[in-house]
Design an enzyme around this catalytic site. Structure first.
Site, PDB file in Angstrom:
ATOM      1  N   ASP A 126       0.972  -1.057  -0.066  1.00 25.95           N
ATOM      2  CA  ASP A 126       0.034   0.061  -0.091  1.00 25.95           C
ATOM      3  C   ASP A 126       1.048   1.170  -0.100  1.00 25.95           C
ATOM      4  OD1 ASP A 126      -3.184   0.542   1.125  1.00 25.95           O
ATOM      5  OD2 ASP A 126      -1.760   2.058   1.200  1.00 25.95           O
ATOM      6  N   ASN A 172     -12.675  -3.145   2.415  1.00 28.90           N
ATOM      7  CA  ASN A 172     -13.636  -2.070   2.627  1.00 28.90           C
ATOM      8  C   ASN A 172     -14.419  -2.039   1.175  1.00 28.90           C
ATOM      9  OD1 ASN A 172     -12.482  -1.072   4.795  1.00 28.90           O
ATOM     10  ND2 ASN A 172     -10.869  -0.180   3.769  1.00 28.90           N
ATOM     11  N   GLU A 197     -12.311   3.454  -1.154  1.00 29.99           N
ATOM     12  CA  GLU A 197     -11.740   4.342  -2.020  1.00 29.99           C
ATOM     13  C   GLU A 197     -11.654   4.266  -3.531  1.00 29.99           C
ATOM     14  OE1 GLU A 197      -8.233   5.940  -0.133  1.00 29.99           O
ATOM     15  OE2 GLU A 197      -9.417   6.586   1.543  1.00 29.99           O
ATOM     16  N   HIS A 222     -10.397  -5.499  -3.502  1.00 31.20           N
ATOM     17  CA  HIS A 222      -8.981  -5.594  -3.049  1.00 31.20           C
ATOM     18  C   HIS A 222      -9.255  -6.085  -1.393  1.00 31.20           C
ATOM     19  CE1 HIS A 222     -10.137  -1.089  -2.682  1.00 31.20           C
ATOM     20  NE2 HIS A 222      -9.369  -1.410  -1.276  1.00 31.20           N
TER      21      HIS A 222
END
Ligand code: AMP
Length: 122
Positions: free
Chosen positions: A33, A91, A99, A104
């Protein structure tokens, strides 16, 4: 909702922008990340065009589903975090804080991660 071909992970998968790659096979790509939230923070993404887990579960082939799951386990192993423990997060949507609209899974590790949700929403 239609899959957005211009999302940043689609661009990474097409090789249009670089990533700090950890692992790649026919079904998945894993990379660090760019804004780590823990000492170890990796992302594992399927190569197909899926916005979230629901789309993946509905439309991916059995080989893709198995491939992503195996890739996730392989990356955990490569990162050396299995023994100490880690957290997987995906998420989804606005309330999930997603986002990037490409499915993922975050791998977070490298130290005690604290409570699962820090903000009390109850
Ligand atoms: P999410 O909120 O679950 O959609 O998380 C998206 C994640 O992608 C965030 O943790 C970002 O730091 C990460 N991210 C965004 N752009 C990049 C990039 N170019 N390379 C690596 N990670 C990225």
């Amino acid at each position: 909702m239609a899959y957005d071909q211009d999302n940043i992970f689609a661009k990474i998968l097409r090789g249009e922008i670089p990533c700090n790659k950890i692992y790649e096979d026919d079904y998945a790509l894993a990379f660090h990340d760019i804004n780590p939230q823990a000492p170890v923070h990796a992302l594992v993404v399927p190569k197909g065009d899926y916005e979230n887990h629901a789309a993946f579960a509905a439309d991916a082939s059995e080989a893709e589903i198995l491939g992503l799951s195996r890739a996730l386990a392989e990356v955990v192993d490569m990162l050396g975090v299995a023994k100490g423990g880690y957290r997987l997060i995906s998420n989804t949507g606005a309330n999930g804080g997603q986002e990037v609209p490409h499915y993922h899974i975050h791998i977070l590790a490298g130290g005690p991660l604290g409570r699962m949700v820090t903000k009390d929403i109850a």
